[in-house]
Design a protein around this motif. Sequence first.
Motif, PDB file in Angstrom:
ATOM      1  N   PRO A   1       0.833   3.682   8.963  1.00  0.00           N
ATOM      2  CA  PRO A   1       2.080   2.887   8.878  1.00  0.00           C
ATOM      3  C   PRO A   1       3.257   3.676   8.303  1.00  0.00           C
ATOM      4  N   HIS A   2       3.542   4.870   8.878  1.00  0.00           N
ATOM      5  CA  HIS A   2       4.684   5.656   8.377  1.00  0.00           C
ATOM      6  C   HIS A   2       5.737   5.884   9.474  1.00  0.00           C
ATOM      7  N   GLY A   3       5.710   5.039  10.504  1.00  0.00           N
ATOM      8  CA  GLY A   3       6.632   5.230  11.629  1.00  0.00           C
ATOM      9  C   GLY A   3       7.935   4.469  11.476  1.00  0.00           C
ATOM     10  N   LYS A   4       8.694   4.463  12.564  1.00  0.00           N
ATOM     11  CA  LYS A   4       9.951   3.721  12.609  1.00  0.00           C
ATOM     12  C   LYS A   4       9.664   2.227  12.411  1.00  0.00           C
ATOM     13  N   VAL A   5      10.529   1.543  11.657  1.00  0.00           N
ATOM     14  CA  VAL A   5      10.330   0.109  11.415  1.00  0.00           C
ATOM     15  C   VAL A   5      10.734  -0.662  12.669  1.00  0.00           C
ATOM     16  N   ARG A   6       9.811  -1.468  13.182  1.00  0.00           N
ATOM     17  CA  ARG A   6      10.103  -2.262  14.381  1.00  0.00           C
ATOM     18  C   ARG A   6       9.834  -3.733  14.112  1.00  0.00           C
TER      19      ARG A   6
ATOM     20  N   THR B   1      17.028   4.993   6.181  1.00  0.00           N
ATOM     21  CA  THR B   1      17.172   6.369   5.704  1.00  0.00           C
ATOM     22  C   THR B   1      17.355   6.394   4.194  1.00  0.00           C
ATOM     23  N   HIS B   2      16.909   7.489   3.565  1.00  0.00           N
ATOM     24  CA  HIS B   2      17.116   7.678   2.126  1.00  0.00           C
ATOM     25  C   HIS B   2      17.455   9.128   1.852  1.00  0.00           C
ATOM     26  N   ALA B   3      18.311   9.355   0.867  1.00  0.00           N
ATOM     27  CA  ALA B   3      18.579  10.707   0.360  1.00  0.00           C
ATOM     28  C   ALA B   3      19.206  10.558  -1.017  1.00  0.00           C
TER      29      ALA B   3
ATOM     30  N   ARG C   1      13.084   4.311  -3.772  1.00  0.00           N
ATOM     31  CA  ARG C   1      13.771   4.420  -2.478  1.00  0.00           C
ATOM     32  C   ARG C   1      13.052   3.603  -1.406  1.00  0.00           C
ATOM     33  N   PHE C   2      11.721   3.707  -1.375  1.00  0.00           N
ATOM     34  CA  PHE C   2      10.959   2.952  -0.370  1.00  0.00           C
ATOM     35  C   PHE C   2      11.121   1.449  -0.592  1.00  0.00           C
ATOM     36  N   LEU C   3      11.000   1.044  -1.877  1.00  0.00           N
ATOM     37  CA  LEU C   3      11.109  -0.379  -2.220  1.00  0.00           C
ATOM     38  C   LEU C   3      12.462  -0.936  -1.783  1.00  0.00           C
TER      39      LEU C   3
ATOM     40  N   GLY D   1       0.827  -1.214   0.000  1.00  0.00           N
ATOM     41  CA  GLY D   1       0.000   0.000   0.000  1.00  0.00           C
ATOM     42  C   GLY D   1       0.857   1.259   0.000  1.00  0.00           C
ATOM     43  N   ARG D   2       1.910   1.256   0.828  1.00  0.00           N
ATOM     44  CA  ARG D   2       2.824   2.403   0.864  1.00  0.00           C
ATOM     45  C   ARG D   2       3.479   2.601  -0.511  1.00  0.00           C
ATOM     46  N   LEU D   3       3.907   1.489  -1.099  1.00  0.00           N
ATOM     47  CA  LEU D   3       4.596   1.551  -2.400  1.00  0.00           C
ATOM     48  C   LEU D   3       3.668   2.143  -3.458  1.00  0.00           C
TER      49      LEU D   3
ATOM     50  N   VAL E   1      17.452  11.640  17.061  1.00  0.00           N
ATOM     51  CA  VAL E   1      15.984  11.609  17.223  1.00  0.00           C
ATOM     52  C   VAL E   1      15.344  10.406  16.524  1.00  0.00           C
ATOM     53  N   LYS E   2      16.059   9.823  15.559  1.00  0.00           N
ATOM     54  CA  LYS E   2      15.550   8.593  14.947  1.00  0.00           C
ATOM     55  C   LYS E   2      15.845   7.386  15.831  1.00  0.00           C
ATOM     56  N   ALA E   3      16.924   7.473  16.634  1.00  0.00           N
ATOM     57  CA  ALA E   3      17.217   6.372  17.570  1.00  0.00           C
ATOM     58  C   ALA E   3      16.147   6.311  18.661  1.00  0.00           C
ATOM     59  N   THR E   4      15.755   7.465  19.175  1.00  0.00           N
ATOM     60  CA  THR E   4      14.731   7.472  20.229  1.00  0.00           C
ATOM     61  C   THR E   4      13.350   7.195  19.643  1.00  0.00           C
ATOM     62  N   GLY E   5      13.168   7.439  18.348  1.00  0.00           N
ATOM     63  CA  GLY E   5      11.862   7.262  17.717  1.00  0.00           C
ATOM     64  C   GLY E   5      11.024   8.529  17.735  1.00  0.00           C
ATOM     65  N   ASP E   6      11.561   9.592  18.344  1.00  0.00           N
ATOM     66  CA  ASP E   6      10.809  10.853  18.418  1.00  0.00           C
ATOM     67  C   ASP E   6      10.748  11.554  17.063  1.00  0.00           C
ATOM     68  N   GLY E   7      11.786  11.395  16.255  1.00  0.00           N
ATOM     69  CA  GLY E   7      11.805  12.044  14.953  1.00  0.00           C
ATOM     70  C   GLY E   7      11.813  13.551  15.069  1.00  0.00           C
TER      71      GLY E   7
HETATM   72  C1  LIG Z   1      11.526  10.165  10.611  1.00  0.00           C
HETATM   73  C2  LIG Z   1      12.062  11.470  10.081  1.00  0.00           C
HETATM   74  C3  LIG Z   1      13.105  11.987  11.046  1.00  0.00           C
HETATM   75  C4  LIG Z   1      12.666  11.125   8.708  1.00  0.00           C
HETATM   76  O1  LIG Z   1      13.288  12.186   8.099  1.00  0.00           O
HETATM   77  P1  LIG Z   1      13.803  12.254   6.576  1.00  0.00           P
HETATM   78  O2  LIG Z   1      15.167  12.813   6.574  1.00  0.00           O
HETATM   79  O3  LIG Z   1      12.758  12.920   5.791  1.00  0.00           O
HETATM   80  O4  LIG Z   1      13.822  10.785   6.015  1.00  0.00           O
HETATM   81  P2  LIG Z   1      14.820   9.553   6.114  1.00  0.00           P
HETATM   82  O5  LIG Z   1      14.856   8.973   4.772  1.00  0.00           O
HETATM   83  O6  LIG Z   1      16.110   9.853   6.790  1.00  0.00           O
HETATM   84  O7  LIG Z   1      14.016   8.558   7.097  1.00  0.00           O
HETATM   85  C5  LIG Z   1      12.811   7.986   6.711  1.00  0.00           C
HETATM   86  C6  LIG Z   1      12.626   6.683   7.478  1.00  0.00           C
HETATM   87  O8  LIG Z   1      12.591   6.940   8.877  1.00  0.00           O
HETATM   88  C7  LIG Z   1      11.808   5.945   9.508  1.00  0.00           C
HETATM   89  N1  LIG Z   1      10.975   6.640  10.493  1.00  0.00           N
HETATM   90  C8  LIG Z   1       9.743   7.175  10.343  1.00  0.00           C
HETATM   91  N2  LIG Z   1       9.342   7.757  11.505  1.00  0.00           N
HETATM   92  C9  LIG Z   1      10.360   7.588  12.391  1.00  0.00           C
HETATM   93  C10 LIG Z   1      10.557   7.971  13.742  1.00  0.00           C
HETATM   94  N3  LIG Z   1       9.637   8.647  14.425  1.00  0.00           N
HETATM   95  N4  LIG Z   1      11.732   7.647  14.357  1.00  0.00           N
HETATM   96  C11 LIG Z   1      12.683   6.959  13.671  1.00  0.00           C
HETATM   97  N5  LIG Z   1      12.554   6.576  12.378  1.00  0.00           N
HETATM   98  C12 LIG Z   1      11.402   6.888  11.752  1.00  0.00           C
HETATM   99  C13 LIG Z   1      11.056   5.191   8.446  1.00  0.00           C
HETATM  100  O9  LIG Z   1      11.637   3.907   8.351  1.00  0.00           O
HETATM  101  C14 LIG Z   1      11.311   5.999   7.185  1.00  0.00           C
HETATM  102  O10 LIG Z   1      11.535   5.246   6.027  1.00  0.00           O
HETATM  103  P3  LIG Z   1      10.471   4.228   5.373  1.00  0.00           P
HETATM  104  O11 LIG Z   1       9.111   4.713   5.723  1.00  0.00           O
HETATM  105  O12 LIG Z   1      10.789   4.228   3.925  1.00  0.00           O
HETATM  106  O13 LIG Z   1      10.791   2.894   5.997  1.00  0.00           O
HETATM  107  C15 LIG Z   1      10.955  12.529   9.921  1.00  0.00           C
HETATM  108  O14 LIG Z   1      10.201  12.268   8.779  1.00  0.00           O
HETATM  109  C16 LIG Z   1      10.046  12.554  11.134  1.00  0.00           C
HETATM  110  O15 LIG Z   1      10.455  12.999  12.183  1.00  0.00           O
HETATM  111  N6  LIG Z   1       8.818  12.051  11.015  1.00  0.00           N
HETATM  112  C17 LIG Z   1       7.930  11.870  12.128  1.00  0.00           C
HETATM  113  C18 LIG Z   1       7.589  13.134  12.915  1.00  0.00           C
HETATM  114  C19 LIG Z   1       6.161  13.317  13.242  1.00  0.00           C
HETATM  115  O16 LIG Z   1       5.676  14.392  13.239  1.00  0.00           O
HETATM  116  N7  LIG Z   1       5.432  12.223  13.510  1.00  0.00           N
HETATM  117  C20 LIG Z   1       4.030  12.272  13.666  1.00  0.00           C
HETATM  118  C21 LIG Z   1       3.331  12.091  12.345  1.00  0.00           C
HETATM  119  S1  LIG Z   1       1.610  11.748  12.578  1.00  0.00           S
END
Ligand SMILES: CC(C)(COP(=O)(O)OP(=O)(O)OC[C@H]1O[C@@H](n2cnc3c(N)ncnc32)[C@H](O)[C@@H]1OP(=O)(O)O)[C@@H](O)C(=O)NCCC(=O)NCCS
Length: 191
Positions: A55-60, A69-71, A20-22, A7-9, A136-142
């Motif tokens: 389903p747009h959060g951190k992969v667990r 990550t992608h760029a 990138r997502f794929l 669905g995401r794809l 912030v990606k390690a903590t999951g806060d983003g």
């Molecule tokens: C996660 C985040 C830091 C990514 O930033 P970015 O530089 O645009 O993108 P990156 O390519 O480095 O990272 C994207 C990946 O981070 C992961 N990701 C998403 N949310 C995340 C989070 N909260 N913490 C850690 N990783 C996260 C996903 O795997 C995503 O890739 P995928 O969906 O293809 O698997 C940013 O998009 C973010 O903070 N998002 C959530 C913040 C927010 O407001 N959340 C509430 C939404 S309802």
Amino acid sequence: MDEVERGRLAAYVRDEDKARFLLGATLVRRLLAARFSLPPASIVVNRTCPDCGKPHGKVRTDGAELSVTHAGDLVGVAIGDHPLGLDVEKVDPGIDIDAVARLTLAPEELRDLSQYNGIEKASVFTTYWTRKEAVVKATGDGLRTDLRTVMVPDGTHLVELAVPPGYLAALAVMSAAPPVVEENDATQLLS
Ligand SMILES: CC(C)(COP(=O)(O)OP(=O)(O)OC[C@H]1O[C@@H](n2cnc3c(N)ncnc32)[C@H](O)[C@@H]1OP(=O)(O)O)[C@@H](O)C(=O)NCCC(=O)NCCS
Ligand SMILES: [Zn+2]
């Protein structure tokens, strides 16, 4: 891929975002498949966002910690035993660095940045940015977190990764001991 991933794809409009997502989702499945000796299709991952349930959060997954990550042309996946965050960015001298820096850097970091110009300034800024985003990606806060306040917390290790010219990447690992990091090209995993 599972139904959520398909669905995401399908929802991506631009082909490059799709690609990138794929690639990220495939690497996650193949890494976990190799780690647990299971077929990639049988791996169960959870991408649920704790804020909104989409389903747009951190992969667990059970039994491993992941970060994606992608760029530009690069996609990276980190896998390990401790919570980790991976971020890669393109060094883009075209952006208004001072404007973005004011929103993301602490006062002492802004002072440090002010010593640089041109491409060097873009590199110094991007180094700060990748480190903070890795944390912030390690903590999951983003990016809900105000990056101006993000410093490397106690018990978090930051590792600079070797990436192609024009990019910078950082890995944050929340572990007591300094992590042992191995960097691999994904070619073999994808063959
Ligand atoms: C996660 C985040 C830091 C990514 O930033 P970015 O530089 O645009 O993108 P990156 O390519 O480095 O990272 C994207 C990946 O981070 C992961 N990701 C998403 N949310 C995340 C989070 N909260 N913490 C850690 N990783 C996260 C996903 O795997 C995503 O890739 P995928 O969906 O293809 O698997 C940013 O998009 C973010 O903070 N998002 C959530 C913040 C927010 O407001 N959340 C509430 C939404 S309802
Ligand atoms: Zn959400």
